[in-house]
Design a protein around this motif. Structure first.
Motif, short mmCIF file in Angstrom:
data_model
loop_
_atom_site.label_atom_id
_atom_site.label_comp_id
_atom_site.label_asym_id
_atom_site.label_seq_id
_atom_site.Cartn_x
_atom_site.Cartn_y
_atom_site.Cartn_z
N THR A 212 0.82 -1.21 0.00
CA THR A 212 0.00 0.00 0.00
C THR A 212 0.86 1.26 0.00
O THR A 212 0.50 2.27 -0.61
CB THR A 212 -0.94 0.00 1.22
OG1 THR A 212 -1.77 -1.16 1.18
CG2 THR A 212 -1.82 1.24 1.25
N GLY B 176 -10.44 2.11 -5.24
CA GLY B 176 -10.00 1.25 -4.17
C GLY B 176 -8.88 1.86 -3.34
O GLY B 176 -8.54 3.04 -3.49
N PRO B 177 -8.30 1.06 -2.44
CA PRO B 177 -7.23 1.56 -1.57
C PRO B 177 -6.07 2.19 -2.33
O PRO B 177 -5.50 3.20 -1.89
CB PRO B 177 -6.78 0.30 -0.81
CG PRO B 177 -7.99 -0.58 -0.80
CD PRO B 177 -8.67 -0.34 -2.12
N GLN B 178 -5.69 1.59 -3.47
CA GLN B 178 -4.58 2.17 -4.23
C GLN B 178 -4.95 3.54 -4.81
O GLN B 178 -4.11 4.44 -4.87
CB GLN B 178 -4.13 1.21 -5.33
CG GLN B 178 -3.26 0.07 -4.84
CD GLN B 178 -1.92 0.56 -4.28
OE1 GLN B 178 -1.48 1.67 -4.55
NE2 GLN B 178 -1.31 -0.28 -3.48
N SER C 261 -4.62 5.98 -1.92
CA SER C 261 -3.22 6.21 -1.59
C SER C 261 -2.52 7.04 -2.67
O SER C 261 -1.67 7.88 -2.37
CB SER C 261 -2.48 4.88 -1.41
OG SER C 261 -2.99 4.17 -0.31
N HIS D 209 -12.58 11.47 0.15
CA HIS D 209 -11.21 11.28 0.64
C HIS D 209 -10.31 12.39 0.11
O HIS D 209 -9.51 12.96 0.87
CB HIS D 209 -10.70 9.92 0.19
CG HIS D 209 -9.25 9.68 0.54
ND1 HIS D 209 -8.83 9.41 1.82
CD2 HIS D 209 -8.12 9.70 -0.23
CE1 HIS D 209 -7.51 9.27 1.84
NE2 HIS D 209 -7.07 9.44 0.60
#
Length: 322
Positions: A122, A150-152, A155, A185
């Motif tokens: 991550t 998604g998380p990527q 990030s 976010h």
């Protein structure tokens, strides 16, 4: 507990024979931010290390899935990430990918630390993307188009907010609720963000692709010559996020030519159909060291698949605080 306190405790906890320290996700994130991970990777490339010296990852069938083994050596440290990929796990409420990192000193190969491995991925993936984009994107880049939610994707939004002052962040995705969450976010980071469509690449300064798509996400002819495009969503030859039109127009930068020709579908398919010449690929290390200059007269594409040295560089940062 502050990050400095955690880092100091982590350094003290690095073990000897039989007593390796265990680092949780929270401890790793407290010691290494996404932006520090970028610096760690950039410094490694600037130090004279060549990614082509990194061993290839091993993919081994196991049970209902497979194991990925990713070893590397950097100076005083050696390490290996052991990741399991089990496609049926989500049906049982378990992660599809689980990983553990084993950190050793390179002199005796004694295990010094064990770490939760997924968080290293991550951290290092958006970090290497940001290293490339910092060299390839226009200094005044203001519009970022993000594919994925998604998380990527989250990030990458954070990592890229540290290298440029974006005034317009556009999120493109298939699920409205996830798009809205990604937009929120970005706004929580102080960015002006909204949902958008794939055609908005036509006036983007930076485009980032973080999806599991098997087919191109947009028409590469739309991308302006001044744009930087980053694609990191796959490491399989049959998957691609970028079309051959873009790959044929662009200066294509990769982590390592051999690795790209083995794993990067965006590159492999464009080379196979004649749109892109293999010997035209540029290694990122040569961009970082100045051996090759970014070509500002056409789009710059960075295609990454993730390499073992990146996990190790971040893991070293966990046990060696700033």
């Amino acid at each position: 507990m502050t990050a400095d306190t955690t880092s100091n405790q982590n350094q003290q906890n690095v073990g000897g024979p039989g007593s390796p320290a265990w680092y949780t996700s929270d401890q790793i994130l407290a010691g290494v931010s996404v932006d520090r991970a970028r610096t760690l990777l950039e410094n490694t490339l600037a130090s004279g290390f060549r990614p082509e010296d990194d061993p290839a990852r091993s993919n081994i069938p196991a049970g209902t899935g497979h194991l990925l083994l990713m070893p590397s050596v950097l100076g005083d440290w050696a390490g290996i990430k052991v990741a399991s990929v089990s496609p049926k796990n989500p049906e049982q409420g378990l992660p599809r990918i689980q990983a553990t990192y084993v950190l050793m000193d390179s002199e005796t190969l004694t295990v010094q630390a064990l770490m939760e491995g997924n968080v290293l991925t991550t951290l290092r993936t958006p970090a290497i993307s940001a290293v490339a984009a910092d060299y390839l994107a226009a200094p005044d880049a203001s519009k970022l188009v993000m594919f994925g939610t998604g998380p990527q994707a989250l990030s990458h939004i954070e990592a890229f907010s540290k290298i440029r002052s974006f005034t317009d962040v556009v999120v493109c995705g298939r699920t409205p609720e996830k798009v809205d969450a990604a937009v929120e976010h970005a706004r929580s980071l102080g960015l002006t963000a909204r949902s958008g469509e794939a055609t908005e690449v036509s006036d983007a300064d930076v485009v980032v692709c973080t999806t599991s798509a098997a087919e191109p996400l947009f028409d590469g002819a739309l991308v302006p010559d001044n744009a930087c495009v980053v694609a990191m969503g796959s490491h399989e030859p049959e998957f691609r996020e970028l079309d051959s039109t873009l790959m044929g127009r662009a200066q294509v930068v990769v982590e390592d030519r051999t690795t790209a020709m083995r794993e990067a579908g965006d590159v492999i398919q464009a080379v196979n159909d004649g749109s892109l010449a293999e010997d035209a690929l540029v290694d990122l290390v040569d961009i970082v060291t100045g051996a090759t200059k970014p070509d500002l007269d056409r789009p710059r594409v960075f295609k990454c698949v993730g390499m073992s040295w990146q996990d190790l560089a971040v893991a070293i940062g966990v046990v060696e605080p700033e």
